[in-house]
Design a protein around this motif. Structure first.
Motif, PDB file in Angstrom:
ATOM      1  N   VAL A  69      44.301  37.798  52.338  1.00  0.00           N
ATOM      2  CA  VAL A  69      43.794  39.153  52.118  1.00  0.00           C
ATOM      3  C   VAL A  69      42.365  39.140  51.598  1.00  0.00           C
ATOM      4  N   VAL A  70      42.122  38.348  50.559  1.00  0.00           N
ATOM      5  CA  VAL A  70      40.804  38.393  49.900  1.00  0.00           C
ATOM      6  C   VAL A  70      39.678  38.017  50.859  1.00  0.00           C
ATOM      7  N   PRO A  71      39.737  36.850  51.547  1.00  0.00           N
ATOM      8  CA  PRO A  71      38.637  36.544  52.473  1.00  0.00           C
ATOM      9  C   PRO A  71      38.616  37.451  53.699  1.00  0.00           C
ATOM     10  N   ALA A  72      39.784  37.965  54.105  1.00  0.00           N
ATOM     11  CA  ALA A  72      39.813  38.848  55.273  1.00  0.00           C
ATOM     12  C   ALA A  72      39.075  40.149  54.976  1.00  0.00           C
ATOM     13  N   VAL A  73      39.370  40.758  53.848  1.00  0.00           N
ATOM     14  CA  VAL A  73      38.696  42.005  53.478  1.00  0.00           C
ATOM     15  C   VAL A  73      37.208  41.747  53.264  1.00  0.00           C
ATOM     16  N   ALA A  74      36.876  40.627  52.628  1.00  0.00           N
ATOM     17  CA  ALA A  74      35.464  40.296  52.417  1.00  0.00           C
ATOM     18  C   ALA A  74      34.742  40.122  53.747  1.00  0.00           C
ATOM     19  N   ALA A  75      35.419  39.516  54.728  1.00  0.00           N
ATOM     20  CA  ALA A  75      34.796  39.301  56.038  1.00  0.00           C
ATOM     21  C   ALA A  75      34.535  40.629  56.741  1.00  0.00           C
ATOM     22  N   VAL A  76      35.502  41.545  56.681  1.00  0.00           N
ATOM     23  CA  VAL A  76      35.310  42.850  57.315  1.00  0.00           C
ATOM     24  C   VAL A  76      34.181  43.609  56.626  1.00  0.00           C
ATOM     25  N   ASN A  77      34.167  43.587  55.291  1.00  0.00           N
ATOM     26  CA  ASN A  77      33.090  44.272  54.568  1.00  0.00           C
ATOM     27  C   ASN A  77      31.728  43.688  54.921  1.00  0.00           C
TER      28      ASN A  77
END
Length: 226
Positions: free
Chosen positions: A138-146
């Motif tokens: 979740v954490v790197p996925a959301v960071a990647a989208v942002n």
């Protein structure tokens, strides 16, 4: 005490009543018209027809004002969807629409974390949609989208500003630079780039954003499925 927790001054009988909401609304109107360069406590006070000192107590610094402006615009962003992918997609697209409406937003997103309640609500909605996914994803996925959204939005807004500064839209710019590229490619330089320019897809800004976002979401989904 952060501006989010600091109470406003008590109401006083004055000729021009103030509130943080009125101050922020005036600042956003100035920024929408002429960019962040048009925003200062003095200029906002003038727009409200009050003295600059009246603003203090509501807002201590210009940085606080900018934070409040970003938070106000984030009220326009409402991530929706039945699963994490739809929610992430809607959040990305809504952020892009907000930046198209308020170009100055592109200059303020992507830096230090925004702590306004509207901004936090967006983050909570996105993370809530991924509650069944391992936090290590979740954490790197959301960071990647942002990161994708920030980069794409900033590039798009930069191109819009360049068009206005040069007085040429995309087709006019391509017509002006096309002969140079043709001469360069004809000389055998940059063959891979020449192939892409000649034979690759020519996507609109909307298509470029959406296709790139889907590539990223595909990668996140593949990681979740492992």
């Amino acid at each position: 005490m952060l501006v989010w927790e600091r109470p406003e001054p008590s109401n006083r009988p004055v000729l021009a009543p103030l509130s943080r909401e009125r101050i922020v609304r005036a600042a956003i109107e100035l920024a929408d018209a002429d960019g962040l360069v048009a925003v200062s406590l003095r200029k906002v006070a003038a727009a409200l027809d009050v003295g600059p000192m009246r603003l203090y107590g509501y807002i201590d610094t210009k940085e606080e004002l900018l934070d409040l402006m970003v938070n106000a615009v984030h009220a326009e962003i409402h991530p929706t969807g039945d699963d994490w992918r739809e929610v992430l997609r809607s959040q990305a697209e809504a952020t892009r629409r907000a930046a198209q409406q308020h170009e100055w937003l592109a200059d303020l997103i992507g830096g230090r974390p925004q702590l306004g309640p509207n901004t936090l609500a967006i983050g909570d909605a996105v993370l809530g949609a991924m509650s069944d996914v391992d936090l290590d994803v979740v954490v790197p996925a959301v960071a990647a989208v942002n990161a994708y959204v920030v980069g794409a939005v900033r590039r798009e807004i930069s191109e819009r500003r360049a068009e206005r500064a040069s007085g040429m839209d995309l087709r006019q710019y391509q017509a002006a630079t096309g002969p140079y590229l043709q001469r360069t490619f004809a000389a055998g330089q940059f063959p891979a780039l020449a192939t892409v320019v000649r034979d690759g897809p020519h996507l609109s800004a909307d298509e470029t954003f959406r296709v790139g976002l889907e590539f990223l979401l595909d990668g996140i989904e593949a990681r979740i499925s492992r």
